[in-house]
Motif scaffolding. Structure first.
Motif, PDB file in Angstrom:
ATOM      1  N   GLY A 285       0.846  -0.966   0.013  1.00  0.00           N
ATOM      2  CA  GLY A 285       0.036   0.233   0.190  1.00  0.00           C
ATOM      3  C   GLY A 285       0.932   1.268  -0.172  1.00  0.00           C
ATOM      4  O   GLY A 285       2.146   1.142   0.038  1.00  0.00           O
ATOM      5  N   HIS A 286       0.232   2.382  -0.141  1.00  0.00           N
ATOM      6  CA  HIS A 286       0.991   3.752   0.005  1.00  0.00           C
ATOM      7  C   HIS A 286       0.219   4.432   0.950  1.00  0.00           C
ATOM      8  O   HIS A 286      -0.932   4.366   1.388  1.00  0.00           O
ATOM      9  CB  HIS A 286       0.768   4.253  -1.355  1.00  0.00           C
ATOM     10  CG  HIS A 286       1.546   3.545  -2.597  1.00  0.00           C
ATOM     11  ND1 HIS A 286       2.935   3.762  -2.632  1.00  0.00           N
ATOM     12  CD2 HIS A 286       0.915   2.944  -3.698  1.00  0.00           C
ATOM     13  CE1 HIS A 286       3.262   3.001  -3.778  1.00  0.00           C
ATOM     14  NE2 HIS A 286       1.997   2.501  -4.320  1.00  0.00           N
ATOM     15  N   GLY A 287       1.089   5.375   1.623  1.00  0.00           N
ATOM     16  CA  GLY A 287       0.484   6.138   2.518  1.00  0.00           C
ATOM     17  C   GLY A 287      -0.377   7.348   1.997  1.00  0.00           C
ATOM     18  O   GLY A 287      -0.170   7.590   0.647  1.00  0.00           O
ATOM     19  N   THR A 288      -0.809   8.199   2.528  1.00  0.00           N
ATOM     20  CA  THR A 288      -1.542   9.431   2.034  1.00  0.00           C
ATOM     21  C   THR A 288      -0.581  10.347   1.818  1.00  0.00           C
ATOM     22  O   THR A 288       0.562  10.377   2.246  1.00  0.00           O
ATOM     23  CB  THR A 288      -2.467   9.896   3.094  1.00  0.00           C
ATOM     24  OG1 THR A 288      -1.690  10.655   4.307  1.00  0.00           O
ATOM     25  CG2 THR A 288      -3.495   9.008   3.900  1.00  0.00           C
TER      26      THR A 288
ATOM     27  N   ILE B 149       5.163   4.218   2.769  1.00  0.00           N
ATOM     28  CA  ILE B 149       5.375   3.096   4.271  1.00  0.00           C
ATOM     29  C   ILE B 149       6.583   2.497   4.263  1.00  0.00           C
ATOM     30  O   ILE B 149       6.891   2.206   5.316  1.00  0.00           O
ATOM     31  CB  ILE B 149       4.057   2.186   3.704  1.00  0.00           C
ATOM     32  CG1 ILE B 149       2.793   2.896   3.881  1.00  0.00           C
ATOM     33  CG2 ILE B 149       4.132   0.845   4.691  1.00  0.00           C
ATOM     34  CD1 ILE B 149       1.598   2.115   3.306  1.00  0.00           C
ATOM     35  N   ASP B 150       7.018   2.107   2.994  1.00  0.00           N
ATOM     36  CA  ASP B 150       8.440   1.454   3.265  1.00  0.00           C
ATOM     37  C   ASP B 150       9.619   2.205   3.817  1.00  0.00           C
ATOM     38  O   ASP B 150      10.401   1.763   4.590  1.00  0.00           O
ATOM     39  CB  ASP B 150       8.987   1.087   1.937  1.00  0.00           C
ATOM     40  CG  ASP B 150       9.346   2.317   0.901  1.00  0.00           C
ATOM     41  OD1 ASP B 150       8.463   3.382   0.942  1.00  0.00           O
ATOM     42  OD2 ASP B 150      10.001   2.110   0.152  1.00  0.00           O
ATOM     43  N   ARG B 151       9.543   3.560   3.814  1.00  0.00           N
ATOM     44  CA  ARG B 151      10.436   4.348   4.382  1.00  0.00           C
ATOM     45  C   ARG B 151      10.258   4.283   5.942  1.00  0.00           C
ATOM     46  O   ARG B 151      11.192   4.435   6.841  1.00  0.00           O
ATOM     47  CB  ARG B 151      10.121   5.771   4.027  1.00  0.00           C
ATOM     48  CG  ARG B 151      10.739   5.970   2.371  1.00  0.00           C
ATOM     49  CD  ARG B 151      12.245   5.790   2.217  1.00  0.00           C
ATOM     50  NE  ARG B 151      12.355   5.532   0.665  1.00  0.00           N
ATOM     51  CZ  ARG B 151      13.627   5.459   0.290  1.00  0.00           C
ATOM     52  NH1 ARG B 151      14.708   5.402   1.044  1.00  0.00           N
ATOM     53  NH2 ARG B 151      13.670   5.196  -1.026  1.00  0.00           N
ATOM     54  N   MET B 152       9.061   4.134   6.288  1.00  0.00           N
ATOM     55  CA  MET B 152       8.791   4.056   7.754  1.00  0.00           C
ATOM     56  C   MET B 152       9.481   2.962   8.597  1.00  0.00           C
ATOM     57  O   MET B 152      10.169   2.798   9.500  1.00  0.00           O
ATOM     58  CB  MET B 152       7.177   3.975   8.329  1.00  0.00           C
ATOM     59  CG  MET B 152       6.595   5.207   7.695  1.00  0.00           C
ATOM     60  SD  MET B 152       4.905   5.486   8.007  1.00  0.00           S
ATOM     61  CE  MET B 152       4.097   6.483   7.057  1.00  0.00           C
ATOM     62  N   PHE B 153       9.460   1.761   7.775  1.00  0.00           N
ATOM     63  CA  PHE B 153      10.126   0.685   8.158  1.00  0.00           C
ATOM     64  C   PHE B 153      11.644   0.969   7.853  1.00  0.00           C
ATOM     65  O   PHE B 153      12.564   0.271   8.855  1.00  0.00           O
ATOM     66  CB  PHE B 153       9.709  -0.680   7.406  1.00  0.00           C
ATOM     67  CG  PHE B 153       8.446  -1.216   7.670  1.00  0.00           C
ATOM     68  CD1 PHE B 153       8.320  -1.778   8.893  1.00  0.00           C
ATOM     69  CD2 PHE B 153       7.247  -0.845   7.148  1.00  0.00           C
ATOM     70  CE1 PHE B 153       6.821  -2.240   9.274  1.00  0.00           C
ATOM     71  CE2 PHE B 153       6.221  -1.324   7.023  1.00  0.00           C
ATOM     72  CZ  PHE B 153       5.803  -2.184   8.551  1.00  0.00           C
TER      73      PHE B 153
ATOM     74  N   SER C  11      -1.461  -1.689   4.715  1.00  0.00           N
ATOM     75  CA  SER C  11      -1.981  -1.590   3.534  1.00  0.00           C
ATOM     76  C   SER C  11      -3.751  -1.104   3.850  1.00  0.00           C
ATOM     77  O   SER C  11      -4.008  -1.566   4.694  1.00  0.00           O
ATOM     78  CB  SER C  11      -2.075  -2.537   2.427  1.00  0.00           C
ATOM     79  OG  SER C  11      -3.067  -2.228   1.179  1.00  0.00           O
ATOM     80  N   LYS C  12      -4.025  -0.194   2.897  1.00  0.00           N
ATOM     81  CA  LYS C  12      -5.422  -0.049   3.020  1.00  0.00           C
ATOM     82  C   LYS C  12      -6.485  -0.840   2.413  1.00  0.00           C
ATOM     83  O   LYS C  12      -7.771  -1.023   2.654  1.00  0.00           O
ATOM     84  CB  LYS C  12      -5.884   1.323   2.366  1.00  0.00           C
ATOM     85  CG  LYS C  12      -6.030   1.411   0.545  1.00  0.00           C
ATOM     86  CD  LYS C  12      -6.154   2.669   0.160  1.00  0.00           C
ATOM     87  CE  LYS C  12      -6.055   2.759  -1.431  1.00  0.00           C
ATOM     88  NZ  LYS C  12      -6.402   3.787  -1.821  1.00  0.00           N
TER      89      LYS C  12
END
Length: 225
Positions: free
Chosen positions: A9-12, A22-26, A62-63
């Motif tokens: 999924g992708h962030g807003t 989202i990947d960058r948060m991990f 994911s949403k």
């Protein structure tokens, strides 16, 4: 050690602007622990060639629902089973937790009890962890061979382990207070009951144990290194 991130999924736009996708948060959560990362946006149809493309695998949130009809979900389930058969470590978070359970023979449903949002407490491997949640879907039937290692009163199957090869968790260790605040303001209205959004907002300043669970993730990935 190389970790392949299977991004589901992708962030807003607001989240991406503030925190990255989202990947960058991990990568931020685990980045100081000696890992290299490569992202495969499976949500956009971009898959690894083989399970050998990374030393360990991580499936994001994911949403989307694991039970939804998307072209990328069946090949993702096949890839999950291939990783399990291969034996290299895999970790799933939120949607990752759910899609792994579904791929391995369990059941995921939109939970009749509603949403879990914001700062929550879980018993994980005999210890209390405070982590941020954002979900309505839950694993309602645990796959054969999986063991429940985490729960709370709202989410009975909040963390699972599969033959010491796969570790999954329902809440989000990668979500900090800013991310939850952005979700409350951009994805919550009209979807999540207002009283839950208000309660989550009131708890934004509460400390989480994300770093402690990141330690657990690091240990899991590096166990065979």
């Amino acid at each position: 050690m190389k970790i392949g991130i299977l991004q589901t999924g992708h962030g807003t736009p607001e989240m991406i602007s503030a925190q990255g996708d989202i990947d960058r948060m991990f990568m931020k959560l685990l980045g100081a622990r000696g890992f290299d990362f490569e992202t495969f946006a499976v949500v956009d149809g971009i898959f690894p060639d083989t399970v050998e493309d990374a030393d360990g695998w991580l499936i994001t949130g994911s949403k989307h629902g694991a039970y939804e009809d998307h072209d990328w979900i069946p090949p993702l389930e096949e890839f999950i089973r291939a990783v399990h058969a291969d034996g290299r470590p895999m970790i799933g978070v939120c949607f990752g937790h759910q899609i792994i359970a579904q791929a391995m023979g369990g059941k995921v449903e939109k939970f009749s009890g509603g949403w879990s949002v914001g700062h929550k407490s879980y018993e994980i491997e005999g210890e209390t962890h405070h982590l941020n949640a954002w979900h309505q879907d839950q694993v309602t039937e645990v796959p054969e061979g999986a063991r429940v290692i985490g729960h709370n009163d709202f989410c009975a199957n909040a963390a699972l382990i599969y033959d010491d090869r796969i570790l999954t968790i329902q809440p989000h260790p990668e979500f900090n207070a800013e991310v939850i605040d952005l979700l409350i303001r951009t994805r919550g209205p009209g979807v999540v009951p207002e009283e839950l959004l208000q309660s989550a907002t009131a708890q934004l300043d509460k400390k989480t144990d994300s770093d402690r669970f990141a330690d657990r993730m690091e240990q899991f990935f590096k166990r065979g290194a």
